[in-house]
Scaffold this active site. Structure first.
Site, PDB file in Angstrom:
ATOM      1  N   SER A  27       2.391  -5.612  -4.804  1.00 28.16           N
ATOM      2  CA  SER A  27       3.872  -4.403  -6.024  1.00 28.16           C
ATOM      3  C   SER A  27       3.953  -5.605  -6.745  1.00 28.16           C
ATOM      4  CB  SER A  27       4.843  -5.043  -4.607  1.00 28.16           C
ATOM      5  OG  SER A  27       5.649  -4.123  -4.995  1.00 28.16           O
ATOM      6  N   GLN A  53      -0.348  -2.672  -7.195  1.00 29.82           N
ATOM      7  CA  GLN A  53       0.564  -1.012  -7.282  1.00 29.82           C
ATOM      8  C   GLN A  53       0.916  -1.225  -8.469  1.00 29.82           C
ATOM      9  OE1 GLN A  53       4.061  -1.485  -6.815  1.00 29.82           O
ATOM     10  NE2 GLN A  53       3.932   0.336  -6.500  1.00 29.82           N
ATOM     11  N   TYR A  55       4.802   1.081 -10.615  1.00 25.86           N
ATOM     12  CA  TYR A  55       6.030   1.857 -10.453  1.00 25.86           C
ATOM     13  C   TYR A  55       5.749   1.952 -12.070  1.00 25.86           C
ATOM     14  CZ  TYR A  55       8.493   0.914  -6.097  1.00 25.86           C
ATOM     15  OH  TYR A  55       8.025   1.375  -4.584  1.00 25.86           O
ATOM     16  N   THR A  81       2.167   4.476  -7.124  1.00 28.39           N
ATOM     17  CA  THR A  81       3.280   4.882  -5.534  1.00 28.39           C
ATOM     18  C   THR A  81       3.751   6.279  -6.675  1.00 28.39           C
ATOM     19  OG1 THR A  81       3.137   2.484  -4.915  1.00 28.39           O
ATOM     20  CG2 THR A  81       4.572   4.815  -4.513  1.00 28.39           C
ATOM     21  N   ARG A  90      19.479   4.445   1.292  1.00 33.57           N
ATOM     22  CA  ARG A  90      19.048   3.131   2.547  1.00 33.57           C
ATOM     23  C   ARG A  90      20.343   2.394   2.821  1.00 33.57           C
ATOM     24  NH1 ARG A  90      13.260   0.087  -0.525  1.00 33.57           N
ATOM     25  NH2 ARG A  90      12.219   2.691  -0.346  1.00 33.57           N
ATOM     26  N   LYS A 161      -0.469   6.859  -4.313  1.00 29.46           N
ATOM     27  CA  LYS A 161       0.499   6.117  -2.480  1.00 29.46           C
ATOM     28  C   LYS A 161       1.663   7.031  -2.523  1.00 29.46           C
ATOM     29  CE  LYS A 161       1.927   2.614  -0.691  1.00 29.46           C
ATOM     30  NZ  LYS A 161       3.734   2.010  -0.842  1.00 29.46           N
ATOM     31  N   SER A 183       0.722   8.061   2.742  1.00 32.80           N
ATOM     32  CA  SER A 183       2.380   7.150   2.738  1.00 32.80           C
ATOM     33  C   SER A 183       3.659   8.051   2.352  1.00 32.80           C
ATOM     34  CB  SER A 183       1.762   5.909   1.619  1.00 32.80           C
ATOM     35  OG  SER A 183       2.807   5.428   2.349  1.00 32.80           O
ATOM     36  N   HIS A 185       6.458   6.075   2.783  1.00 31.91           N
ATOM     37  CA  HIS A 185       6.508   4.611   1.750  1.00 31.91           C
ATOM     38  C   HIS A 185       7.727   3.800   2.863  1.00 31.91           C
ATOM     39  CE1 HIS A 185       7.458   3.654  -2.341  1.00 31.91           C
ATOM     40  NE2 HIS A 185       8.320   2.290  -1.186  1.00 31.91           N
ATOM     41  N   ARG A 188      11.211   4.797   4.199  1.00 30.15           N
ATOM     42  CA  ARG A 188      12.176   4.338   3.244  1.00 30.15           C
ATOM     43  C   ARG A 188      12.547   4.634   2.258  1.00 30.15           C
ATOM     44  NH1 ARG A 188      12.095  -1.565   2.865  1.00 30.15           N
ATOM     45  NH2 ARG A 188      12.198  -1.557   0.722  1.00 30.15           N
ATOM     46  N   ASP A 216      -1.109   4.794   5.517  1.00 25.77           N
ATOM     47  CA  ASP A 216       0.423   3.889   6.022  1.00 25.77           C
ATOM     48  C   ASP A 216       0.518   3.992   6.418  1.00 25.77           C
ATOM     49  OD1 ASP A 216       2.040   3.859   4.180  1.00 25.77           O
ATOM     50  OD2 ASP A 216       1.385   2.259   2.976  1.00 25.77           O
ATOM     51  N   GLY A 217       1.898   3.406   7.344  1.00 27.03           N
ATOM     52  CA  GLY A 217       3.065   3.194   7.675  1.00 27.03           C
ATOM     53  C   GLY A 217       2.980   3.453   9.337  1.00 27.03           C
ATOM     54  N   ARG A 220       0.986  -0.373  14.121  1.00 26.23           N
ATOM     55  CA  ARG A 220       1.748  -1.532  14.996  1.00 26.23           C
ATOM     56  C   ARG A 220       0.705  -2.096  16.301  1.00 26.23           C
ATOM     57  NH1 ARG A 220       3.971  -0.839  10.986  1.00 26.23           N
ATOM     58  NH2 ARG A 220       6.395  -0.219  11.007  1.00 26.23           N
TER      59      ARG A 220
HETATM   60  C1  LIG Z   1      10.227  -3.955   1.847  1.00 25.08           C
HETATM   61  C2  LIG Z   1       9.367  -3.764   1.982  1.00 25.08           C
HETATM   62  C3  LIG Z   1       8.941  -4.025   0.641  1.00 25.08           C
HETATM   63  C4  LIG Z   1       8.451  -2.179   0.216  1.00 25.08           C
HETATM   64  N1  LIG Z   1       7.916  -2.586  -1.528  1.00 25.08           N
HETATM   65  C5  LIG Z   1       7.079  -1.768  -1.538  1.00 25.08           C
HETATM   66  C6  LIG Z   1       6.531  -1.700  -2.732  1.00 25.08           C
HETATM   67  O1  LIG Z   1       6.889  -2.658  -3.995  1.00 25.08           O
HETATM   68  N2  LIG Z   1       6.078  -0.570  -4.082  1.00 25.08           N
HETATM   69  C7  LIG Z   1       4.496   0.512  -2.983  1.00 25.08           C
HETATM   70  O2  LIG Z   1       4.298   1.440  -3.324  1.00 25.08           O
HETATM   71  N3  LIG Z   1       5.320   0.051  -1.346  1.00 25.08           N
HETATM   72  C8  LIG Z   1       6.375  -0.874  -1.091  1.00 25.08           C
HETATM   73  N4  LIG Z   1       6.718  -0.690   0.828  1.00 25.08           N
HETATM   74  C9  LIG Z   1       6.263   0.314   1.262  1.00 25.08           C
HETATM   75  C10 LIG Z   1       5.081  -0.180   1.685  1.00 25.08           C
HETATM   76  O3  LIG Z   1       4.367  -0.207   0.834  1.00 25.08           O
HETATM   77  C11 LIG Z   1       4.171   0.367   2.621  1.00 25.08           C
HETATM   78  O4  LIG Z   1       4.099   1.367   2.284  1.00 25.08           O
HETATM   79  C12 LIG Z   1       4.906   0.917   3.936  1.00 25.08           C
HETATM   80  O5  LIG Z   1       5.349  -0.376   4.105  1.00 25.08           O
HETATM   81  C13 LIG Z   1       3.482   0.558   5.122  1.00 25.08           C
HETATM   82  O6  LIG Z   1       4.521   1.066   6.565  1.00 25.08           O
HETATM   83  P1  LIG Z   1       4.723   0.045   7.224  1.00 25.08           P
HETATM   84  O7  LIG Z   1       5.675  -0.998   6.880  1.00 25.08           O
HETATM   85  O8  LIG Z   1       5.026   0.825   8.708  1.00 25.08           O
HETATM   86  O9  LIG Z   1       2.617  -0.101   7.714  1.00 25.08           O
HETATM   87  C14 LIG Z   1       7.666  -1.726   0.562  1.00 25.08           C
HETATM   88  C15 LIG Z   1       7.706  -1.359   2.387  1.00 25.08           C
HETATM   89  C16 LIG Z   1       8.563  -2.509   2.541  1.00 25.08           C
HETATM   90  C17 LIG Z   1       9.430  -3.092   4.529  1.00 25.08           C
END
Ligand SMILES: Cc1cc2nc3c(=O)[nH]c(=O)nc-3n(C[C@H](O)[C@H](O)[C@H](O)COP(=O)(O)O)c2cc1C
Length: 296
Positions: A27, A53, A55, A81, A90, A161, A183, A185, A188, A216-217, A220
């Site tokens: 990231s 990655q 931003y 992203t 959030r 992404k 994705s 995210h 989130r 992704d996402g 588990r």
């Molecule tokens: C704590 C946390 C921080 C994250 N930070 C970023 C980030 O900085 N950039 C980004 O593109 N995605 C970020 N994500 C999203 C992840 O890259 C990814 O898309 C997501 O966690 C995948 O889902 P999963 O956690 O269920 O595997 C973050 C996710 C979490 C849980």
């Protein structure tokens, strides 16, 4: 910000990835610098590419130094992203704002969040509805020839992404993206977004194999990897499971998580008649996760 989860944060996660021959996407918001993460990969001698990655800053030019650093350090792809023109709402973060402890900072973008430890981060500020203006600027930046701009400044592969609709996947192809990551995210951003496994089949059908489709996402279990591949993903990525491994036992914990996923995937493949990953298809899926398919 993986050092908040445990151990040596990004260093531990990259050590695990490199030792296991896995790719890793770092990231922009990491506490460990992109150079230090790459040096772990190089020390281990892994040939698996690491990706960076990105931003985007609202003024594209401000992102150039970071892009150049990533390329000079050996990252093979930029993962742009596109689902975060502003942060999602959030609620938990509102209740307990994320504050980096003193001494920790975002090494790639040089923001010293520790300095003002009594204040919420700028991420928290971004959640404010008033930052819609910022969101508009970022959206304009992404829509305004960004891929051409990034191509001009770097030879790295470009992966988008946060694609969740077939229409957007087609635009990604039209604009020349090398791959897309389906994705949301990790759920989130938009709390009413569908799951990625639901979005995947339509996107795969639209892309028709022209570029790799990554998911992704919510991965588990090994059977989740299997389901995603059976529905047409070329491969999957994991986010939180790696952090849980890290929190449990540093680098070894991350390896444990990946080993569990791999064992579960192998077992699911054997039990559904897939000898190698290329045998994973909808037919093999019918033997294992038909119930799930009907829910998609
Ligand atoms: C704590 C946390 C921080 C994250 N930070 C970023 C980030 O900085 N950039 C980004 O593109 N995605 C970020 N994500 C999203 C992840 O890259 C990814 O898309 C997501 O966690 C995948 O889902 P999963 O956690 O269920 O595997 C973050 C996710 C979490 C849980």
């Amino acid at each position: 910000m993986q050092r908040l989860a445990g151990g040596d944060g990004e260093t531990d996660v990259s050590r695990a990835a490199a030792s296991m021959g896995l790719s890793l996407t770092l990231s922009s918001n990491s506490i460990t610098s992109l150079e230090d993460v790459m040096s772990v990969n190089q020390q281990i001698g892994s040939r698996t590419p690491f990706w960076f990655q990105l931003y985007l800053a609202s003024k594209l030019e401000l992102s150039i130094p970071l892009i150049k650093r990533a390329e000079a350090t050996g990252y093979k792809a930029l993962v742009l992203t596109v689902d975060t023109p502003m942060l999602g709402n959030r609620i938990n973060d509102r209740q307990s704002p994320l504050i980096l402890p003193p001494g920790l900072q975002l090494a790639n973008i040089g923001k010293d969040y520790g300095k003002k430890s009594d204040k919420p981060t700028s991420n928290r500020t971004l959640m404010d509805a008033r930052s819609a203006r910022h969101a508009r600027e970022i959206r304009r930046a992404i829509g305004d020839g960004t891929i051409g701009f990034l191509r001009e400044h770097s030879k790295m592969k470009l992966i988008l992404k946060g694609v969740m609709a077939p229409e957007d996947a087609l635009l990604a192809i039209e604009y020349g993206a090398d791959a897309i990551i389906v994705s949301n995210h990790g759920g989130r951003q938009l709390d009413c977004a569908p799951s990625t496994i639901q979005a995947l089949p339509e996107i795969v059908a639209a892309v028709k194999g022209r570029i790799p489709v990554i998911l992704d996402g919510g991965v588990r279990r090994g059977s989740d990897v299997f389901t995603a591949m059976a529905l047409g993903a070329d491969f999957v990525m994991v986010g939180r499971p790696a952090l849980w491994g890290l929190a449990h036992n540093g680098s070894e914990g991350v390896e444990t998580v990946i080993n569990i996923l791999e064992r579960e995937l192998s077992r699911t493949m054997s039990l559904s008649g897939a000898v190698g990953v290329h045998d994973i298809c909808r037919a093999s899926m019918r033997r294992s996760v038909e119930g799930r398919l009907s829910k998609i």
